[in-house]
Design an enzyme around this catalytic site. Sequence first.
Site, mmCIF file in Angstrom:
data_model
loop_
_atom_site.group_PDB
_atom_site.id
_atom_site.type_symbol
_atom_site.label_atom_id
_atom_site.label_comp_id
_atom_site.label_asym_id
_atom_site.label_seq_id
_atom_site.Cartn_x
_atom_site.Cartn_y
_atom_site.Cartn_z
ATOM 1 N N LYS A 13 -14.938 2.744 -0.064
ATOM 2 C CA LYS A 13 -14.978 3.248 -1.602
ATOM 3 C C LYS A 13 -14.935 1.933 -2.343
ATOM 4 C CE LYS A 13 -11.168 6.045 -1.161
ATOM 5 N NZ LYS A 13 -11.114 5.949 0.158
ATOM 6 N N ARG A 88 -5.835 12.194 -5.105
ATOM 7 C CA ARG A 88 -5.719 12.257 -3.517
ATOM 8 C C ARG A 88 -5.056 13.554 -3.038
ATOM 9 N NH1 ARG A 88 -6.072 6.603 -2.301
ATOM 10 N NH2 ARG A 88 -5.846 6.205 0.007
ATOM 11 N N ARG A 122 -11.126 -4.505 9.172
ATOM 12 C CA ARG A 122 -11.138 -4.843 7.775
ATOM 13 C C ARG A 122 -10.502 -5.840 7.493
ATOM 14 N NH1 ARG A 122 -11.030 0.026 3.488
ATOM 15 N NH2 ARG A 122 -8.727 0.225 4.088
ATOM 16 N N ARG A 154 -4.636 -6.120 5.714
ATOM 17 C CA ARG A 154 -3.677 -5.331 4.764
ATOM 18 C C ARG A 154 -2.545 -4.785 5.658
ATOM 19 N NH1 ARG A 154 -7.231 -1.822 0.936
ATOM 20 N NH2 ARG A 154 -5.873 -0.193 1.871
ATOM 21 N N ARG A 165 -2.604 7.374 7.783
ATOM 22 C CA ARG A 165 -3.345 7.523 6.783
ATOM 23 C C ARG A 165 -4.388 8.698 6.693
ATOM 24 N NH1 ARG A 165 -5.073 1.727 5.319
ATOM 25 N NH2 ARG A 165 -6.084 2.750 3.364
HETATM 26 P P1 AMP Z 1 -6.297 2.737 -0.949
HETATM 27 O O1 AMP Z 1 -6.282 1.193 -1.041
HETATM 28 O O2 AMP Z 1 -6.749 3.358 -1.836
HETATM 29 O O3 AMP Z 1 -6.440 3.083 0.704
HETATM 30 O O4 AMP Z 1 -4.695 3.096 -1.102
HETATM 31 C C1 AMP Z 1 -3.673 2.358 -0.183
HETATM 32 C C2 AMP Z 1 -2.307 3.237 -0.197
HETATM 33 O O5 AMP Z 1 -1.860 3.280 -1.656
HETATM 34 C C3 AMP Z 1 -2.436 4.631 0.160
HETATM 35 O O6 AMP Z 1 -2.376 4.615 1.483
HETATM 36 C C4 AMP Z 1 -1.336 5.426 -0.481
HETATM 37 O O7 AMP Z 1 -0.307 4.925 0.227
HETATM 38 C C5 AMP Z 1 -1.315 4.590 -1.862
HETATM 39 N N1 AMP Z 1 -2.057 5.276 -2.841
HETATM 40 C C6 AMP Z 1 -3.172 4.879 -3.466
HETATM 41 N N2 AMP Z 1 -3.617 6.161 -4.159
HETATM 42 C C7 AMP Z 1 -3.113 7.050 -4.335
HETATM 43 C C8 AMP Z 1 -2.759 8.160 -5.037
HETATM 44 N N3 AMP Z 1 -3.699 8.711 -5.718
HETATM 45 N N4 AMP Z 1 -1.658 8.900 -4.660
HETATM 46 C C9 AMP Z 1 -0.830 8.782 -3.706
HETATM 47 N N5 AMP Z 1 -0.731 7.456 -3.324
HETATM 48 C C10 AMP Z 1 -1.975 6.668 -3.319
#
Ligand code: AMP
Length: 210
Positions: A13, A88, A122, A154, A165
């Site tokens: 994404k 989400r 990654r 990360r 996740r």
């Molecule tokens: P991402 O980089 O989009 O994979 O997001 C990393 C982490 O941020 C996720 O594993 C969640 O812990 C948190 N996070 C990101 N977006 C959301 C969301 N819309 N709702 C809840 N937690 C989020």
Amino acid sequence: MQIVFLGPPGAGKGTQASIVCRRFGLAHISTGDMLRQAMTGDSDFARGIKAILSEGGLVPDELMVEIVSNRMAQEDCKNGSLLDGFPRTIAQADALAGIVDIDAVVYLSMELEALAQRIASRRVCSSCNTICNMQLLDSIEMICPDCGGELIQRDDDKMETVRNRLNIYERATSPLVDYYKQSGLLISIDAAQPIEAVGREIVRVLERLS
Ligand code: AMP
């Protein structure tokens, strides 16, 4: 144009969002990046966010909706934005429907099995945030191909967190595929293709909308 990117962690994404935002002049709203930024401070709030992210959990819906609606009200979103990582949950999607009219939801679909491996490979540039796949790098040195910065893993890309996740994605986020299919907004893209092919396909579909 208001676009949502939906898909499991590791489907690409962030990478595809950068391509699409450049092409269509959209503001890139990555909730993951915003939260990673928010957790760097020395406050209870920052520590709370860090604890949730390091376990791979979800930040509460009300807080996420507030963060995103504030961000979408900013000047650079006036010409449209691309939401990467939000919504989400169904509750977040319901709230988003009250904030903005969405033109399309791009669903990057990929088998969950293949994702864990992709996420584990990654690496992210510690200075410019470019995302790289370790297996595709030309050199064995962990150096960003864009800016020469240090590539790091990360915390939430480590295998134990990744499993969590992916489970949370299945339970809380994957119902959004049907949710947006029913509203006629869903565009499915096979995210297992090479990065450039995925990017070309998304741009082609969105060009028809713009
Ligand atoms: P991402 O980089 O989009 O994979 O997001 C990393 C982490 O941020 C996720 O594993 C969640 O812990 C948190 N996070 C990101 N977006 C959301 C969301 N819309 N709702 C809840 N937690 C989020």
